[in-house]
Design a protein around this motif. Structure first.
Motif, PDB file in Angstrom:
ATOM      1  N   GLU A  24       0.783   9.395   2.738  1.00 56.85           N
ATOM      2  CA  GLU A  24       0.921  10.496   1.789  1.00 56.85           C
ATOM      3  C   GLU A  24      -0.024  11.643   2.117  1.00 56.85           C
ATOM      4  O   GLU A  24      -1.105  11.435   2.687  1.00 56.85           O
ATOM      5  CB  GLU A  24       0.609  10.020   0.367  1.00 56.85           C
ATOM      6  N   THR A  98      10.820  -0.828   5.627  1.00 60.27           N
ATOM      7  CA  THR A  98      10.054  -0.097   4.626  1.00 60.27           C
ATOM      8  C   THR A  98       8.655   0.254   5.122  1.00 60.27           C
ATOM      9  O   THR A  98       8.049   1.206   4.629  1.00 60.27           O
ATOM     10  CB  THR A  98       9.949  -0.910   3.324  1.00 60.27           C
ATOM     11  N   HIS A 103       7.457   5.877   0.151  1.00 62.73           N
ATOM     12  CA  HIS A 103       7.966   5.457  -1.158  1.00 62.73           C
ATOM     13  C   HIS A 103       9.452   5.822  -1.223  1.00 62.73           C
ATOM     14  O   HIS A 103       9.840   6.776  -1.902  1.00 62.73           O
ATOM     15  CB  HIS A 103       7.184   6.085  -2.321  1.00 62.73           C
ATOM     16  N   ASP A 143      12.341  10.284   1.236  1.00 66.20           N
ATOM     17  CA  ASP A 143      10.990   9.736   1.270  1.00 66.20           C
ATOM     18  C   ASP A 143       9.990  10.886   1.388  1.00 66.20           C
ATOM     19  O   ASP A 143       9.491  11.175   2.469  1.00 66.20           O
ATOM     20  CB  ASP A 143      10.836   8.771   2.450  1.00 66.20           C
ATOM     21  N   ASP A 148       2.571  10.548  -4.623  1.00 62.39           N
ATOM     22  CA  ASP A 148       3.261  10.186  -5.874  1.00 62.39           C
ATOM     23  C   ASP A 148       4.639  10.843  -6.014  1.00 62.39           C
ATOM     24  O   ASP A 148       5.164  10.964  -7.120  1.00 62.39           O
ATOM     25  CB  ASP A 148       2.402  10.536  -7.094  1.00 62.39           C
ATOM     26  N   SER A 240      14.494   4.175  -6.743  1.00 62.50           N
ATOM     27  CA  SER A 240      13.453   3.602  -5.888  1.00 62.50           C
ATOM     28  C   SER A 240      13.904   2.264  -5.318  1.00 62.50           C
ATOM     29  O   SER A 240      14.608   1.489  -5.978  1.00 62.50           O
ATOM     30  CB  SER A 240      12.161   3.415  -6.677  1.00 62.50           C
ATOM     31  N   ALA A 242      12.604  -1.141  -2.446  1.00 63.40           N
ATOM     32  CA  ALA A 242      11.482  -1.824  -1.803  1.00 63.40           C
ATOM     33  C   ALA A 242      12.036  -2.895  -0.882  1.00 63.40           C
ATOM     34  O   ALA A 242      13.240  -3.197  -0.901  1.00 63.40           O
ATOM     35  CB  ALA A 242      10.563  -2.439  -2.863  1.00 63.40           C
TER      36      ALA A 242
END
Length: 262
Positions: A24, A98, A103, A143, A148, A240, A242
């Protein structure tokens, strides 16, 4: 434009490194509050230049933030546009790592492939439909590189509209006889519906997103070439995902497409 070419190149490197290293960063307008729309698209273009210099190829274009759901989710009101390169493509039913993403979120797309070039200004839905070879279902995996998943419009444009991966599948259907506005869309995660919508959620008609892209490029002296694959924008809000999640998309009259996150 307000940024120097040196700043544009530095920000392009900064954002691309965040993508390639899957980490990030803070949205770039915090350090450059005066940057304008041209700066944002110049940074996006500089990121593409970096990829092309390493031998990557452009395989498509995309419109983003085109549904009322996505606009509300992200707190914006204007569509954005970006590009797709070869390593973003994942085969239907394929796996997505992933660990290479930050995220990830998925969204359902009606995908257009053109048979004739489209150029603005003045491009409209009718011109898009006349120039469309076929449409098909697709899942885009977005992505954002921003912390955040929070950003403003200029920051997300610079970051190539959060592009990361996409999956195409289903049937390649001609648009004749299809009302793209009323096509039902069901996105499932692990066998359960998580988002439902219809084509009209994309600017009232998904072809309107393609027309907006053509007009955006036309203002820059560019066009959508014949044979271009275009993601017209998420029909629903992004969901979202995962590792371990299976995602599938069904679009009325167009079939289904799926992918798995590992």
């Amino acid at each position: 434009m307000t940024l120097s070419q040196q700043s544009i190149e530095q920000l392009a490197e900064h954002l691309e490194n965040a993508e390639l290293q899957a980490h990030e960063v803070v949205k770039i307008t915090e350090a450059h509050p005066d940057m304008d729309w041209d700066d944002a698209y110049a940074i996006q273009a500089a990121i593409l230049s970096r990829k092309l210099a390493r031998g990557k190829r452009v395989v498509g274009l995309k419109a983003g933030l085109t549904s009322r759901g996505k606009m509300k989710q992200m707190g914006v009101e204007t569509p954005v546009f970006g590009w797709l390169v070869d390593y973003f493509s994942v085969p239907d039913g394929g796996e997505i790592e992933t660990a290479r993403l930050i995220h990830p979120k998925v969204e359902p797309e009606i995908v257009f492939v053109t048979k004739r070039a489209l150029k603005g200004p003045g491009c409209h839905i009718g011109a898009v439909l006349a120039a469309t070879d076929f449409v098909m279902p697709g899942i885009e995996i977005i992505d954002s590189r921003y912390k955040d998943f929070k950003f403003d419009l200029k920051s997300v444009i610079a970051d190539n509209c959060s592009s990361s991966r996409f999956v195409l599948g289903g049937q390649a259907a001609p648009v004749a006889g299809l009302d793209l506005r009323t096509l039902g869309v069901v996105l499932e995660k692990n066998g359960e519906p998580v988002a439902i919508g219809a084509g009209a959620a994309v600017l009232g008609h998904p072809a309107a997103a393609i027309a907006a892209l053509a007009n955006h490029l036309g203002a820059r002296g560019e066009e959508i070439p014949a044979g271009t694959m275009i993601l017209s924008g998420g029909v629903t809000e992004a969901v979202s995902v995962a590792a371990g999640d299976d995602v599938s998309l069904r679009i009325q009259s167009l079939g289904s497409v799926s992918t798995r996150f590992v």
